[in-house]
Design an enzyme around this catalytic site. Structure first.
Site, PDB file in Angstrom:
ATOM      1  N   THR A 230      18.068   9.776  51.229  1.00  5.40           N
ATOM      2  CA  THR A 230      19.054   9.706  50.141  1.00  5.40           C
ATOM      3  C   THR A 230      20.461   9.619  50.726  1.00  5.40           C
ATOM      4  O   THR A 230      21.306   8.874  50.220  1.00  5.40           O
ATOM      5  CB  THR A 230      18.941  10.943  49.221  1.00  5.40           C
ATOM      6  OG1 THR A 230      17.575  11.176  48.925  1.00  5.40           O
ATOM      7  CG2 THR A 230      19.697  10.752  47.934  1.00  5.40           C
ATOM      8  N   GLU A 248      25.014  16.508  54.173  1.00  4.27           N
ATOM      9  CA  GLU A 248      24.184  17.574  54.768  1.00  4.27           C
ATOM     10  C   GLU A 248      22.737  17.193  54.515  1.00  4.27           C
ATOM     11  O   GLU A 248      22.282  17.220  53.364  1.00  4.27           O
ATOM     12  CB  GLU A 248      24.492  18.921  54.110  1.00  4.27           C
ATOM     13  CG  GLU A 248      25.929  19.382  54.262  1.00  4.27           C
ATOM     14  CD  GLU A 248      26.305  19.674  55.695  1.00  4.27           C
ATOM     15  OE1 GLU A 248      25.404  19.956  56.513  1.00  4.27           O
ATOM     16  OE2 GLU A 248      27.497  19.614  56.002  1.00  4.27           O
ATOM     17  N   CYS A 282      16.524  24.312  54.508  1.00  2.00           N
ATOM     18  CA  CYS A 282      16.806  23.302  55.538  1.00  2.00           C
ATOM     19  C   CYS A 282      16.950  23.958  56.907  1.00  2.00           C
ATOM     20  O   CYS A 282      16.817  23.296  57.925  1.00  2.00           O
ATOM     21  CB  CYS A 282      18.062  22.534  55.173  1.00  2.00           C
ATOM     22  SG  CYS A 282      19.460  23.629  54.887  1.00  2.00           S
TER      23      CYS A 282
HETATM   24  P1  NAD Z   1      16.955  14.531  47.571  1.00  4.85           P
HETATM   25  O1  NAD Z   1      17.702  13.752  48.586  1.00  4.85           O
HETATM   26  O2  NAD Z   1      15.739  13.942  46.974  1.00  4.85           O
HETATM   27  O3  NAD Z   1      17.908  14.896  46.333  1.00  4.85           O
HETATM   28  C1  NAD Z   1      19.126  15.571  46.494  1.00  4.85           C
HETATM   29  C2  NAD Z   1      20.044  15.223  45.342  1.00  4.85           C
HETATM   30  O4  NAD Z   1      20.389  13.846  45.425  1.00  4.85           O
HETATM   31  C3  NAD Z   1      19.416  15.422  43.963  1.00  4.85           C
HETATM   32  O5  NAD Z   1      20.381  15.908  43.075  1.00  4.85           O
HETATM   33  C4  NAD Z   1      18.996  14.008  43.603  1.00  4.85           C
HETATM   34  O6  NAD Z   1      18.882  13.790  42.222  1.00  4.85           O
HETATM   35  C5  NAD Z   1      20.134  13.202  44.193  1.00  4.85           C
HETATM   36  N1  NAD Z   1      19.821  11.795  44.458  1.00  4.85           N
HETATM   37  C6  NAD Z   1      18.609  11.209  44.647  1.00  4.85           C
HETATM   38  N2  NAD Z   1      18.736   9.889  44.853  1.00  4.85           N
HETATM   39  C7  NAD Z   1      20.070   9.625  44.815  1.00  4.85           C
HETATM   40  C8  NAD Z   1      20.839   8.446  44.981  1.00  4.85           C
HETATM   41  N3  NAD Z   1      20.269   7.263  45.229  1.00  4.85           N
HETATM   42  N4  NAD Z   1      22.179   8.532  44.894  1.00  4.85           N
HETATM   43  C9  NAD Z   1      22.783   9.721  44.679  1.00  4.85           C
HETATM   44  N5  NAD Z   1      22.103  10.879  44.492  1.00  4.85           N
HETATM   45  C10 NAD Z   1      20.759  10.830  44.573  1.00  4.85           C
HETATM   46  O7  NAD Z   1      16.664  15.925  48.252  1.00  4.85           O
HETATM   47  P2  NAD Z   1      15.800  17.123  47.654  1.00  4.85           P
HETATM   48  O8  NAD Z   1      14.361  16.728  47.699  1.00  4.85           O
HETATM   49  O9  NAD Z   1      16.411  17.570  46.384  1.00  4.85           O
HETATM   50  O10 NAD Z   1      16.097  18.277  48.729  1.00  4.85           O
HETATM   51  C11 NAD Z   1      15.371  18.455  49.897  1.00  4.85           C
HETATM   52  C12 NAD Z   1      16.100  17.871  51.090  1.00  4.85           C
HETATM   53  O11 NAD Z   1      17.394  18.438  51.181  1.00  4.85           O
HETATM   54  C13 NAD Z   1      15.436  18.170  52.396  1.00  4.85           C
HETATM   55  O12 NAD Z   1      15.442  17.009  53.188  1.00  4.85           O
HETATM   56  C14 NAD Z   1      16.313  19.235  53.021  1.00  4.85           C
HETATM   57  O13 NAD Z   1      16.286  19.298  54.429  1.00  4.85           O
HETATM   58  C15 NAD Z   1      17.641  18.820  52.528  1.00  4.85           C
HETATM   59  N6  NAD Z   1      18.589  19.931  52.574  1.00  4.85           N
HETATM   60  C16 NAD Z   1      19.577  19.910  53.514  1.00  4.85           C
HETATM   61  C17 NAD Z   1      20.477  20.962  53.609  1.00  4.85           C
HETATM   62  C18 NAD Z   1      21.590  20.969  54.622  1.00  4.85           C
HETATM   63  O14 NAD Z   1      22.481  21.798  54.498  1.00  4.85           O
HETATM   64  N7  NAD Z   1      21.589  20.079  55.609  1.00  4.85           N
HETATM   65  C19 NAD Z   1      20.357  22.033  52.712  1.00  4.85           C
HETATM   66  C20 NAD Z   1      19.333  22.020  51.770  1.00  4.85           C
HETATM   67  C21 NAD Z   1      18.457  20.954  51.709  1.00  4.85           C
END
Ligand code: NAD
Length: 480
Positions: A230, A248, A282
């Protein structure tokens, strides 16, 4: 069944198209609420409200904005139990975890940035007898904040608090999988004295709402936490528009355990760093590397403790693990366990779905799983699983441990266990990771830079880094 509404211009409203998305309760697998299924029209209305609110929000000054955020923090804290229960129900995490970690941290995020902004200073560079330069930092304007499902209110507030404190107006999108606590917070904004339009929350699907925020020309910066794929998509859309971006992303964190460690501490903490929040943090360590002389002893004691963990009702104080967040995510995690077996891994414990009784029988539970016998290059050790699954393997030399630890595309967090201070410094310096915890895990000082290297992200959040991200720096040079 509750309706989860958008917050636009101070009003709680359904999506313009009046369509809805089902919201599930992971502990039972049942639908328990419905969510506004917004689109670009709702984002447009939110951006307009944010633009209109911006001048007055800036004019309130640091103290005025700080007071609003402090009041919001106090209101969330007053309803801590309600928020904790809502977070647990929406996400599947044990309620004791939401009560102890998620909600207090959301409160702390607001308090931290509400007060940090009062002390946020700027630099001056004096050129002897020539000129003085100072850095003028002003709010950017309208910014977008997009957050994931694993720590819903915790990560949502980690973005919006610095954005608002710095004087920006926000269009925010929580994860569609866990939208409830952001909505609960939205209902408190007016009482906290937040002027209409300063914080707008648009719910819905990523490719619809997230994309509309990312590509909107009036949204000047994007702060995103979520998956690496994403993040790539967001960068693809936002980079040609020259938006500021903080990304992140995912991780595949190593836990490196040397034979000279404090074994009891390492064991106790590694159980937590592997399985807290069902392994859906994460920062969880998913690849445990143990120096060979300690390997068998550590492995056996670790597996014994993991077997004793209780997977159960998230409302039950005795549950160590609750449900994973969705059926799709459960299937993904289980498919990785199958893959690990195909790749030659031995499942030492767990390895399957847990079926609970009664109303919980449709819930999405996975037994905490430890896998042995896999090399560092296999997919199980390269790809993010983001569930209650870890691998464990021995290593011989410091160099072997470093190669394995650094040998993935990710670089978010690493954990190191040793009583040799020189080695700790040496390893910490060489680990390709945004955070290195030595003899501990998840100790967080909100002033420190937070973020990942490589495919784990771009930019840093936390403390002054976040306030700098959410302001535009201008050098003013005055001739002496
Ligand atoms: P995701 O990327 O599927 O979704 C995250 C957010 O992005 C959601 O609100 C989603 O609706 C939105 N989104 C999805 N497609 C999009 C697009 N094309 N444009 C803009 N926004 C969009 O992630 P998830 O499944 O919700 O979360 C899990 C992931 O998050 C894991 O990979 C985890 O490692 C990561 N994470 C990272 C951290 C960090 O601090 N680095 C912290 C927590 C989670």
């Amino acid at each position: 069944m509750e309706d989860i509404l958008n917050l636009v211009g101070g009003d709680l409203v359904p999506a313009t198209g009046n369509t809805w998305i089902d919201v599930h309760e992971p502990s039972t697998g049942k639908v328990y609420a419905r969510l506004a299924d917004s689109d670009a029209r709702d984002v447009e209305a939110a951006v307009q409200a944010a633009e209109a609110a911006f001048p007055a929000w800036v004019a309130m000054g640091r103290e005025g904005r700080s007071n609003v955020l402090l009041r919001l923090a106090a209101l969330i804290e007053k309803d801590l139990e309600g928020f904790a229960e809502a977070e647990s129900r929406d996400n599947g995490k044990p309620v004791h975890l939401a009560r102890k970690v998620d909600i207090p941290r959301a409160v702390a995020n607001f308090r931290f940035f509400a007060t940090a902004i009062l002390h946020f200073s700027t630099e001056a560079h004096v050129m002897d007898d020539v000129a003085v330069n100072y850095t003028d930092r002003s709010p950017i304007g309208v910014v977008g904040c997009i957050s994931p499902w694993n720590l819903p209110l915790y990560l949502f507030t980690w973005k919006i608090a610095p954005a608002l404190a710095a004087g920006n107006c926000v269009v925010a999108k929580p994860s569609e999988v866990t939208p409830m606590t952001a909505y609960r917070m939205a209902r408190l904004c007016a009482e906290a004295g937040m002027p209409p339009g300063v914080l707008n929350i648009v719910h819905g699907l990523g490719p619809k709402v997230g994309t509309a925020i990312t590509e909107h020309p009036a949204v000047k910066a994007i702060s995103f936490t979520g998956g690496t794929r994403t993040g790539q998509e967001i960068a693809r859309v936002a980079a040609p528009l020259f938006k500021k971006m903080s990304l992140e992303l995912g991780g595949k964190n190593p836990v490196v355990i040397f034979a000279d460690c404090d074994l009891e501490q390492a064991l106790r903490t590694t159980v937590l760093s592997s399985f807290r929040n069902q392994g859906q943090i994460c920062l969880c360590g998913s690849r445990i590397l143990v120096e060979r002389p300690l390997y068998e002893r550590f492995r056996d004691a670790f597996v014994q403790r993991v077997k004793a963990l209780r997977v159960g009702d998230p409302r039950d104080a005795a549950s160590d693990l609750g449900a994973v967040v969705s059926e799709g995510h459960m299937e993904k995690v289980l498919s990785y366990i199958d893959l690990a077996r195909e790749e030659g891994g031995r499942v030492l414990c767990g390895g399957k779905r847990v079926q609970l009784d009664g109303e919980l029988q449709g819930g999405w539970y996975i037994a905490p799983t430890v896998i042995e016998g896999l090399g560092p290059a296999c997919r199980t050790n390269q790809e993010e699983i983001f569930g209650p699954v870890v691998t464990i393997a021995p290593f011989d030399t410091e160099q072997d441990a470093l190669s394995a630890a650094n040998g993935t595309p990710y670089g978010l967090a690493a954990v190191l266990w040793t009583s040799d201070v020189k080695r700790a410094h040496r390893m910490a310096h060489q680990l390709e990771s945004g955070i290195v915890w030595v003899n501990c895990w998840m100790i967080r000082d909100l002033r420190t830079p937070f973020g990942g290297m490589k495919q784990s992200g771009v930019g840093r959040e936390g403390g002054v880094e976040a306030l700098r991200f959410f302001t535009e720096a201008k050098n003013v040079c005055i001739k002496l």
